[in-house]
Motif scaffolding. Structure first.
Motif: not given
Length: 252
Positions: A12-21, A26-34, A45-49, A54-56
């Motif tokens: 649910g990462g494209f929802g309101g809370i999900g996208f902000c989370s 990513l700002e915390q430096g996670v390596a992979n985000l699915g 996806i482009g905004t997050l990348q 460096a993250a995938n």
């Protein structure tokens, strides 16, 4: 938990809370985000990348009403990452006219997603442990009559997540469980409710105090990520008015 270089699944990462989370993670430096969601959103996806080049960051389609699809989505994500450190189950709907769909997505979807993740994370079965975060709601702690079916689904999420956090299981799996209970958060779902007023009955009781403490999706996301970094296994957290506090169930 230090989030740097961690592998994260957000259902649910494209929802309101999900996208902000996802942005906070990513700002915390996670390596992979699915991101597992029902529809792809290439712009998000482009905004997050762009936040962490460096993250995938990748997307996998998931249908929370289809058990086989859930299993396949988690397996595909695991094949891409190699391991999960954090899984957030954050999808949900709020429509009292769709009783079965509400229960399928809000409760059964969380249950099957949790077991799909746990199968791959369980240290006793070759996994690496980690944390599973299930997003419930403030009405999962204090029932509200205008959304009885939604409330029932969230009570179920609370009970399910707390049951799996039993120390007996944790000692074997090394997978901890956290329950997140946001109060009213300014998202597209809440905005649509104001327009449609799809409630249990054709009239609404007064809003309880906790549901009057609105917060932005950004505030909720910040509290959610803080909980992931600091919360202990089995803890239940209320996210309201941009603040985070632990909820303690009364002793029986």
């Amino acid at each position: 938990m230090d989030l740097k270089n961690k592998n994260v699944i957000y259902v649910g990462g494209f929802g309101g809370i999900g996208f902000c989370s996802c942005k906070c993670l990513l700002e915390q430096g996670v390596a992979n985000l699915g991101i597992l969601d029902v529809f792809e959103d290439n712009e998000k996806i482009g905004t997050l990348q762009a936040l962490n080049k460096a993250a995938n960051v990748f997307y996998i389609k998931i249908d929370l009403t289809d058990v086989d699809n859930i299993e396949h989505a988690f397996t595909a994500a695991h094949d891409t990452m190699g391991r999960f450190d954090i899984v957030v189950n954050g999808s949900g709907i709020m429509n009292e006219h769709e009783i079965e769909r509400t229960i399928k997505i809000n409760l059964l979807g969380v249950i099957y997603s949790t077991f799909a993740a746990l199968r791959l994370m369980d240290k006793s079965k070759g996994g690496h442990g980690g944390v599973i975060v299930n997003i419930s709601s403030i009405v999962g702690l204090d029932a509200y009559g205008a959304y009885a079916t939604y409330t029932a689904s969230k009570y179920g999420v609370n009970g399910f997540t707390r049951a799996l956090s039993d120390p007996y299981y944790y000692s074997q799996t090394d997978v901890s469980f956290i329950t997140i209970c946001p109060s009213t958060t300014e998202t597209a779902m809440i905005a649509s409710l104001r327009m449609d007023a799809v409630t249990t009955f054709d009239r609404m009781p007064p809003l309880p105090k906790l549901l009057c403490n609105n917060q932005s999706a950004e505030e909720c996301a910040h509290s959610l990520v803080t909980a992931i970094k600091t919360a202990k296994n089995g803890s239940v957290w209320i996210l309201t008015s941009g603040t985070l506090r632990e909820y303690n169930y009364p002793d029986i």
